[in-house]
Structures are given as C-alpha cells and as structure tokens.
Scaffold this motif. Structure first.
Motif, PDB file in Angstrom:
ATOM      1  N   ILE A   1       0.317  -1.265   0.296  1.00 26.36           N
ATOM      2  CA  ILE A   1      -0.184  -0.229  -0.014  1.00 26.36           C
ATOM      3  C   ILE A   1       0.761   1.128  -0.348  1.00 26.36           C
ATOM      4  O   ILE A   1       2.050   1.242   0.800  1.00 26.36           O
ATOM      5  N   GLY A   2       0.764   2.061  -0.631  1.00 30.72           N
ATOM      6  CA  GLY A   2       0.942   3.692  -0.982  1.00 30.72           C
ATOM      7  C   GLY A   2       2.545   3.715  -1.475  1.00 30.72           C
ATOM      8  O   GLY A   2       3.331   2.946  -2.215  1.00 30.72           O
ATOM      9  N   SER A   3       3.169   4.223   0.055  1.00 32.21           N
ATOM     10  CA  SER A   3       4.829   4.542  -0.537  1.00 32.21           C
ATOM     11  C   SER A   3       5.704   3.471   0.368  1.00 32.21           C
ATOM     12  O   SER A   3       7.189   3.250  -0.429  1.00 32.21           O
ATOM     13  N   ASN A   4       4.347   2.108   0.082  1.00 32.10           N
ATOM     14  CA  ASN A   4       5.744   0.276   0.912  1.00 32.10           C
ATOM     15  C   ASN A   4       5.939   0.060  -0.501  1.00 32.10           C
ATOM     16  O   ASN A   4       6.346  -1.479  -0.374  1.00 32.10           O
TER      17      ASN A   4
END
Length: 327
Positions: free
Chosen positions: A15-18
């Motif tokens: 999820i997101g920046s990961n």
C-alpha cells in the motif's frame, strides 16, 4: 496493489509508498489462465523447474517470473493472479489504477501470443523478391519476420494500448519467451502496427499532450470482449476515474466522454465524424468508432480559454471563430 514474488511464488499486498520495484506483464488472455483464487488454492507451491513450455496460463506466469528475476526484479504484477476479480471493489480499484501501475513499473514484458522465433519466417523472406531479406530479423541463431510482429493480435486489443504507452521501458517476447527488442528498438514497427506517432511511443510523458481526438483515434480500431471495456480501458489515457457498471453496454463510452469533459477543456472531443441523424447523444460521439476516420485534428491553444460544461439541457460551450482568408 498485490504483487507476486518472482522466486518464492507468493502473493503479497503493498500500500502507498511501501510498494517495491516491480515489473508488469502485458499479454492476451487464454482459456487456462491462473486466476487469483486458483493460485491461492495451491498453485503457488509449484516450482518453475516442473515446466518446460508455455502450455498454460501458469507456465506464462512462471516464465514471466524467470524474466523479471533474470533482470534483477523480485516482484511482478500480472492481471491474472494479482487481482481478485470476484471482488467488484478490488476489480474497480485495479482498473482505475492500472495506467498508473504500468507507468510506475520498472519494466513491462509483452508476451506476444502469435510471434514465434523460428527459421520458417526467414525462409519465407529469403524466397521473396531480392532485397526483401532484410525484412527478417535475427534473435540469436533464429529468425523472425517483422510482418508477423506488426500483425500480432496483441496490437488489436483495447487493454494493450495503455500497456504499450504507459510504461517507460517495454520489452517484447516471442511465444518461446525470447526477447525481440525494446519499445525503442521496435518503435517504427510499433507505429506501423498502432498508427500512434513515434513521439508518443518513445516518450510516455507526452501522451497526455496529444489531443483527446488523437487518443480516441488510437483506440478506435481496437476490440474488447466486453463492450464496456472499450471505455474502461481508456480511463488512464485520459486521466479520469469512474465506477464500473458491467451490463451498461455502450453507456460506458458516453460516461467516459462526460468525465473527460468535466476535467478537460479540449474541444477536440467533439471532432468525431459519422452519421449524425442516427446519433441521439447530441455533441457526444455514439461510439469509439466515430473517431476512426478523423483527420489530423489538434487542439487549438487560446489564452485565456473559454470553459464549457454539461448541463441538464446539454453542453454549454463558447468557441472562437477564425477569420477566413479571402483572396
């Protein structure tokens, strides 16, 4: 997004920046694809050493993992097993995000279903008229015919347009998973096959500078199994989002045009052609085919631009008039 580990063959959500670096696959669906549910039921424990050729959708996944792994990428996204299509919410999110997912990928591997690297193609070229042997290209000790590449059914499908244009680096592979070359290497053949100008093939940051009518024309000769997908496959090309309503048929294309109008002041969306007396949608095109015959229509840049809007009575628009040149 859900990614497949290229050596452990397990799925993991990020999820997101990961989100780690990953490769994506572009392909044509066959009859025996390994879906998310099928994969989760036990196929993830099967090792690549058990497979020698591309006889099923699972073999396709294994081969794609090998390619990514050999190129230093631990994660892979492919729409067969990385999307749970039984979940309408997940499917909607994936389709609305797909252009960005392809754009953010390190590399995209195109698996062509009908381009084989074999000497038969070279023999056909060698027996053609003198001077045409150069139409055969070489992969290692094998030959392939560029005309087979141009005629691949991969270039006829609706979804593969964004999968070609969005990624920065695209590599094309034969049915035996041998690399034909990159998008840059094959740019002239790709332009011949798609009718997309070279600048938009080689520079993915230029795509949204093409006029709406130009982008519509690129998609106008493509096909999809479901009518709605002709519209849904273009969401990323126009930078819009909308809910999926499978069963709405051609209304999906009308909704797409409305969403484009809400977010863009590009009047070329009205530059389609066709039999207007059959059209009950006013200024909106009745279908994507209405853009197939448009000429070189480009956006006219005027500062300041007049906005237009969709109202309950139709479309309210103000356009500049150009003084005709009289001799």
């Amino acid at each position: 997004m859900r990614l497949l580990h290229t050596s452990e063959f397990v799925l993991e959500e990020f999820i997101g920046s990961n989100i780690p670096k990953y490769a994506v696959i572009s392909h044509r669906w066959g009859d025996d694809e390994a879906s998310y549910r099928r994969f989760e039921k036990g196929l993830k424990t099967i090792r690549s050493s058990q497979y020698q050729n591309a006889s099923s959708g699972w073999d396709k996944i294994i081969a794609a993992c090998r390619i990514a792994r050999s190129r230093g990428l631990d994660w892979l996204w492919i729409d067969t097993c990385c999307i749970d299509k039984k979940s309408s919410a997940e499917l909607s999110e994936a389709i609305n995000s797909m252009f960005n997912w392809y754009q953010r990928a390190e590399e995209c591997y195109v698996l062509l279903p009908d381009v084989a690297d074999n000497t038969a193609a070279f023999r056909r070229a060698a027996h053609a008229e003198e001077g045409t042997v150069t139409n055969a290209a070489k992969i290692g000790n094998e030959m392939w015919d560029p005309q087979d590449f141009i005629k691949s059914t991969w270039f006829t499908r609706a979804w593969t347009l964004q999968e070609l244009l969005a990624p920065n680096r695209v590599l094309f592979y034969t049915t035996d998973f041998n690399c034909l070359g990159s998008k840059g290497d094959l740019q002239n053949l790709i332009s011949d096959a798609t009718k997309v100008p070279l600048i938009f093939i080689t520079q993915n940051d230029m795509i949204h500078r093409a006029s709406v009518a130009e982008r519509m024309k690129w998609a106008s000769r493509r096909q999809a199994t479901r009518e709605e997908d002709l519209a849904y496959s273009m969401l990323g090309l126009f930078g819009v989002n909308m809910p999926l309503l499978y069963g709405e048929g051609n209304k999906a294309f009308l909704r797409l045009q409305t969403e484009i109008i809400r977010t863009s002041d590009d009047e070329t969306i009205f530059g389609w052609s066709g039999e207007s007396h059959y059209n009950t949608n006013g200024l909106l095109a009745p279908d994507i085919a209405a853009f197939s015959t448009v000429s070189d229509i480009r956006r006219h840049y005027v500062v300041p631009r007049q906005h237009y809007e969709v109202t309950n009575k139709g479309i309210r628009i103000t356009l500049p008039l150009r003084q005709p040149h009289l001799e």
